[in-house]
Design a protein around this motif. Structure first.
Motif, PDB file in Angstrom:
ATOM      1  N   ARG A 161       0.825  -1.205   0.000  1.00 42.60           N
ATOM      2  CA  ARG A 161       0.000   0.000   0.000  1.00 42.60           C
ATOM      3  C   ARG A 161       0.864   1.261   0.000  1.00 42.60           C
ATOM      4  O   ARG A 161       0.429   2.311  -0.463  1.00 42.60           O
ATOM      5  CB  ARG A 161      -0.975   0.000   1.181  1.00 42.60           C
ATOM      6  CG  ARG A 161      -0.338   0.205   2.525  1.00 42.60           C
ATOM      7  CD  ARG A 161      -1.381   0.429   3.609  1.00 42.60           C
ATOM      8  NE  ARG A 161      -2.242  -0.724   3.787  1.00 42.60           N
ATOM      9  CZ  ARG A 161      -3.571  -0.674   3.785  1.00 42.60           C
ATOM     10  NH1 ARG A 161      -4.175   0.482   3.594  1.00 42.60           N
ATOM     11  NH2 ARG A 161      -4.282  -1.742   3.981  1.00 42.60           N
ATOM     12  N   ASP A 162       2.116   1.167   0.501  1.00 41.51           N
ATOM     13  CA  ASP A 162       3.013   2.326   0.452  1.00 41.51           C
ATOM     14  C   ASP A 162       3.296   2.721  -0.992  1.00 41.51           C
ATOM     15  O   ASP A 162       3.400   3.911  -1.316  1.00 41.51           O
ATOM     16  CB  ASP A 162       4.324   2.022   1.170  1.00 41.51           C
ATOM     17  CG  ASP A 162       4.164   1.972   2.688  1.00 41.51           C
ATOM     18  OD1 ASP A 162       3.032   2.221   3.171  1.00 41.51           O
ATOM     19  OD2 ASP A 162       5.155   1.668   3.371  1.00 41.51           O
ATOM     20  N   TYR A 163       3.445   1.723  -1.842  1.00 43.17           N
ATOM     21  CA  TYR A 163       3.666   2.009  -3.271  1.00 43.17           C
ATOM     22  C   TYR A 163       2.413   2.598  -3.903  1.00 43.17           C
ATOM     23  O   TYR A 163       2.498   3.543  -4.702  1.00 43.17           O
ATOM     24  CB  TYR A 163       4.073   0.722  -3.993  1.00 43.17           C
ATOM     25  CG  TYR A 163       4.027   0.845  -5.501  1.00 43.17           C
ATOM     26  CD1 TYR A 163       4.953   1.649  -6.179  1.00 43.17           C
ATOM     27  CD2 TYR A 163       3.055   0.168  -6.250  1.00 43.17           C
ATOM     28  CE1 TYR A 163       4.906   1.770  -7.565  1.00 43.17           C
ATOM     29  CE2 TYR A 163       3.016   0.278  -7.623  1.00 43.17           C
ATOM     30  CZ  TYR A 163       3.939   1.084  -8.281  1.00 43.17           C
ATOM     31  OH  TYR A 163       3.883   1.201  -9.640  1.00 43.17           O
ATOM     32  N   ILE A 164       1.254   2.070  -3.553  1.00 48.60           N
ATOM     33  CA  ILE A 164       0.002   2.593  -4.101  1.00 48.60           C
ATOM     34  C   ILE A 164      -0.171   4.060  -3.719  1.00 48.60           C
ATOM     35  O   ILE A 164      -0.564   4.899  -4.539  1.00 48.60           O
ATOM     36  CB  ILE A 164      -1.196   1.757  -3.613  1.00 48.60           C
ATOM     37  CG1 ILE A 164      -1.059   0.300  -4.081  1.00 48.60           C
ATOM     38  CG2 ILE A 164      -2.500   2.345  -4.118  1.00 48.60           C
ATOM     39  CD1 ILE A 164      -0.993   0.125  -5.569  1.00 48.60           C
ATOM     40  N   ARG A 165       0.142   4.397  -2.461  1.00 53.39           N
ATOM     41  CA  ARG A 165       0.070   5.795  -2.020  1.00 53.39           C
ATOM     42  C   ARG A 165       1.056   6.653  -2.811  1.00 53.39           C
ATOM     43  O   ARG A 165       0.732   7.768  -3.232  1.00 53.39           O
ATOM     44  CB  ARG A 165       0.380   5.899  -0.526  1.00 53.39           C
ATOM     45  CG  ARG A 165      -0.706   5.361   0.397  1.00 53.39           C
ATOM     46  CD  ARG A 165      -0.467   5.868   1.811  1.00 53.39           C
ATOM     47  NE  ARG A 165      -1.392   5.244   2.761  1.00 53.39           N
ATOM     48  CZ  ARG A 165      -1.078   4.259   3.583  1.00 53.39           C
ATOM     49  NH1 ARG A 165       0.147   3.752   3.560  1.00 53.39           N
ATOM     50  NH2 ARG A 165      -1.960   3.760   4.411  1.00 53.39           N
ATOM     51  N   ALA A 168      -0.204   7.230  -6.285  1.00 49.40           N
ATOM     52  CA  ALA A 168      -1.353   8.132  -6.336  1.00 49.40           C
ATOM     53  C   ALA A 168      -0.924   9.592  -6.235  1.00 49.40           C
ATOM     54  O   ALA A 168      -1.586  10.483  -6.785  1.00 49.40           O
ATOM     55  CB  ALA A 168      -2.328   7.796  -5.210  1.00 49.40           C
ATOM     56  N   ASN A 169       0.198   9.850  -5.568  1.00 51.95           N
ATOM     57  CA  ASN A 169       0.676  11.217  -5.379  1.00 51.95           C
ATOM     58  C   ASN A 169       1.800  11.597  -6.344  1.00 51.95           C
ATOM     59  O   ASN A 169       2.328  12.715  -6.271  1.00 51.95           O
ATOM     60  CB  ASN A 169       1.169  11.411  -3.938  1.00 51.95           C
ATOM     61  CG  ASN A 169       0.044  11.277  -2.938  1.00 51.95           C
ATOM     62  OD1 ASN A 169      -1.018  11.859  -3.108  1.00 51.95           O
ATOM     63  ND2 ASN A 169       0.262  10.489  -1.888  1.00 51.95           N
ATOM     64  N   TRP A 170       2.185  10.684  -7.225  1.00 52.33           N
ATOM     65  CA  TRP A 170       3.293  10.925  -8.151  1.00 52.33           C
ATOM     66  C   TRP A 170       2.894  11.971  -9.182  1.00 52.33           C
ATOM     67  O   TRP A 170       1.830  11.885  -9.800  1.00 52.33           O
ATOM     68  CB  TRP A 170       3.662   9.605  -8.822  1.00 52.33           C
ATOM     69  CG  TRP A 170       4.700   9.702  -9.894  1.00 52.33           C
ATOM     70  CD1 TRP A 170       5.979  10.165  -9.761  1.00 52.33           C
ATOM     71  CD2 TRP A 170       4.550   9.300 -11.253  1.00 52.33           C
ATOM     72  NE1 TRP A 170       6.639  10.080 -10.953  1.00 52.33           N
ATOM     73  CE2 TRP A 170       5.787   9.553 -11.900  1.00 52.33           C
ATOM     74  CE3 TRP A 170       3.508   8.743 -11.994  1.00 52.33           C
ATOM     75  CZ2 TRP A 170       5.999   9.274 -13.236  1.00 52.33           C
ATOM     76  CZ3 TRP A 170       3.707   8.465 -13.332  1.00 52.33           C
ATOM     77  CH2 TRP A 170       4.941   8.722 -13.948  1.00 52.33           C
ATOM     78  N   GLU A 267      13.106   6.394  -5.250  1.00 61.50           N
ATOM     79  CA  GLU A 267      12.867   7.343  -4.165  1.00 61.50           C
ATOM     80  C   GLU A 267      11.891   6.822  -3.110  1.00 61.50           C
ATOM     81  O   GLU A 267      11.652   7.494  -2.103  1.00 61.50           O
ATOM     82  CB  GLU A 267      12.341   8.676  -4.723  1.00 61.50           C
ATOM     83  CG  GLU A 267      11.057   8.573  -5.505  1.00 61.50           C
ATOM     84  CD  GLU A 267      11.290   8.373  -6.994  1.00 61.50           C
ATOM     85  OE1 GLU A 267      10.544   8.988  -7.771  1.00 61.50           O
ATOM     86  OE2 GLU A 267      12.201   7.605  -7.362  1.00 61.50           O
ATOM     87  N   LEU A 268      11.326   5.639  -3.328  1.00 65.83           N
ATOM     88  CA  LEU A 268      10.418   5.051  -2.343  1.00 65.83           C
ATOM     89  C   LEU A 268      11.219   4.177  -1.390  1.00 65.83           C
ATOM     90  O   LEU A 268      11.810   3.175  -1.800  1.00 65.83           O
ATOM     91  CB  LEU A 268       9.337   4.227  -3.044  1.00 65.83           C
ATOM     92  CG  LEU A 268       8.304   3.543  -2.145  1.00 65.83           C
ATOM     93  CD1 LEU A 268       7.518   4.580  -1.350  1.00 65.83           C
ATOM     94  CD2 LEU A 268       7.355   2.684  -2.984  1.00 65.83           C
ATOM     95  N   PRO A 269      11.267   4.512  -0.099  1.00 67.73           N
ATOM     96  CA  PRO A 269      12.085   3.745   0.846  1.00 67.73           C
ATOM     97  C   PRO A 269      11.728   2.261   0.858  1.00 67.73           C
ATOM     98  O   PRO A 269      10.561   1.891   0.905  1.00 67.73           O
ATOM     99  CB  PRO A 269      11.773   4.406   2.199  1.00 67.73           C
ATOM    100  CG  PRO A 269      11.331   5.798   1.858  1.00 67.73           C
ATOM    101  CD  PRO A 269      10.596   5.660   0.552  1.00 67.73           C
TER     102      PRO A 269
END
Length: 448
Positions: A161-165, A168-170, A267-269
């Motif tokens: 879900r962190d990737y989905i978030r 969505a904000n990209w 850039e996504l931890p």
């Protein structure tokens, strides 16, 4: 993928992946089953199903208590080793033939086969919508770690879900601008099936078949060395070679094909620890200039990839819309399998088990997909739709690709236009066909 899965729902064999893990050692089968069950508890998106609202909008539903499918098959220990191996192979194939129904409440399942004394085969079959190849590498690492040390010993999960978030904000405006520049002026889709196959012979989508070859070690080493000498990745070398082959088939110097990319944002931890579907297919557009050297062509392909690497999250449908052609840009695709599926061969997380091999197969809707396995002896596989092509034609196509790779390995300074793609049989057929045409025009006749 969802569209094609629905279109193919009766057959249940498009965008299905099957991983087969062979390992040896003393196994607690109940503990491995518990570890597999925990993986579905740990990763919520593996419990997902796909449904449609009354409006027709597709949605992904994560079930709290999803069914868990685990089957154990023990080959009779009284049979010989060769018969046991054949029986295990048959069980794997039967599992593959089942496919995965996109409407089913179970989109991932497990089959454990006891092949012989302390010899095991774990088969994991799933729909590609759940997870991709890199994710399966993470999945296997966690699975065997949970088996060896217990579920509580695993690191905290990094949820999908962190990737989905993040997605969505990209901000996709920069990606749209760059892809518009790359695709500007691309006026004719690169559709090999339309060139090679009469539309009257087409049927509904069919499950792909394969032709493959394994390059010898010396050629494999030379290809990799040539790519390094040119300052490019191995993936770039195969993309450039494929561009030459596609250009020759289509008779055009401006071609495009798809490339499957990992899709994990740098850039996504801890994106490298997530399990889910990240891959995307992006266009690779290449100008195949016959006067350029292979080295120059490699540089063009690599440069485009470097410019776009941070913008691979834009959907292919949107890229096609940006191109303004009203449909698909290409019908061939390249997959360079550099995900770390075999990282566990030495140490799967437990001293009691030794993983001997990890292999997989999957399917897609593309008429032709080239899969490159970058091992010590490089393996090339062409997945093709048998309703559009036959095996001899695909074998000839694969041979052309190998000839281009051989030219690259021998001398990357050679001109693209001087690379000979045709084998002796193809050249002879071409000359015969040309001379039959030349009967009406004698000046055109040529001789071998």
């Amino acid at each position: 993928m969802l569209f094609h899965a629905q279109y193919d729902r009766e057959e249940k064999e498009l965008y299905i992946a099957q991983f087969v893990v062979d390992f040896t050692g003393r196994l607690d089968t109940a503990a491995l089953q518990d570890a597999a069950r925990h993986m579905l508890t740990r990763h919520a998106n593996l419990r997902a199903v796909f449904r449609y609202r009354n409006s027709g909008e597709p949605i992904q539903v994560v079930r709290r208590n999803a069914p868990f499918e685990w089957v154990e098959e023990m080959v009779d220990p009284a049979v010989g080793s060769s018969e046991a191996a054949a029986r295990a192979d048959l069980l794997v194939e039967e599992d593959w033939q089942r496919g995965v129904d996109i409407g089913s409440p179970v989109l991932i399942r497990f089959l454990l086969i006891g092949v012989g004394p302390e010899q095991w085969r774990l088969v994991i079959t799933h729909h590609h919508l759940l997870l991709d190849g890199w994710s399966m590498a993470v999945f296997l690492r966690e699975l065997f770690d949970a088996y060896a040390r217990g579920a509580a010993a695993l690191e905290p999960v990094v949820p999908y879900r962190d990737y989905i978030r993040w997605l969505a904000n990209w901000d996709k405006s920069a990606a749209q601008r760059l892809w518009r520049q790359v695709l500007d002026g691309f006026t004719t889709p690169s559709l090999v099936a339309e060139t090679e196959v009469s539309t009257s012979t087409r049927t509904r989508l069919s499950v792909p078949e394969d032709v493959s070859c394994v390059l010898d070690e010396s050629l494999s080493t030379a290809i990799m060395a040539s790519a390094r000498a040119c300052g490019v990745t191995a993936n770039t070398a195969f993309q450039a070679a494929w561009a030459i082959v596609i250009s020759q088939i289509l008779g055009r110097d401006d071609v495009a094909f798809g490339s499957t990319v990992s899709g994990r944002p740098t850039e996504l931890p801890e994106a490298d620890r997530m399990i889910g579907l990240f891959i995307n297919t992006v266009p690779v557009r290449v100008t195949v200039d016959p006067d350029a050297t292979l080295r120059e062509l490699l540089g063009e392909v690599q440069g485009q990839r470097l410019d776009l690497a941070e913008h691979d999250h834009l959907g292919l449908v949107e890229m096609q819309r940006i191109a303004g052609l009203g449909g698909q840009l290409f019908d061939t695709n390249i997959v360079f399998d550099n995900f770390p599926a075999n990282d566990f061969l030495v140490n799967p997380g437990t001293s009691s088990l030794l993983i001997r091999d990890v292999r997989f197969k999957d399917t897609s809707h593309y008429p032709i997909s080239l899969v490159v396995e970058p091992r010590r002896q490089i393996e090339l596989r062409l997945h093709y739709r048998p309703d559009l092509f036959d095996e001899p034609a695909m074998s000839r196509l694969l041979a052309r690709l190998v000839r281009v790779l051989g030219a690259l390995a021998a001398d990357p300074g050679v001109r693209v236009g001087s690379v000979d793609l045709l084998g002796e049989g193809e050249r002879h057929r071409l000359l015969v066909s040309w001379n039959e045409t030349a009967r009406e025009f004698p000046a055109l006749a040529v001789h071998e």
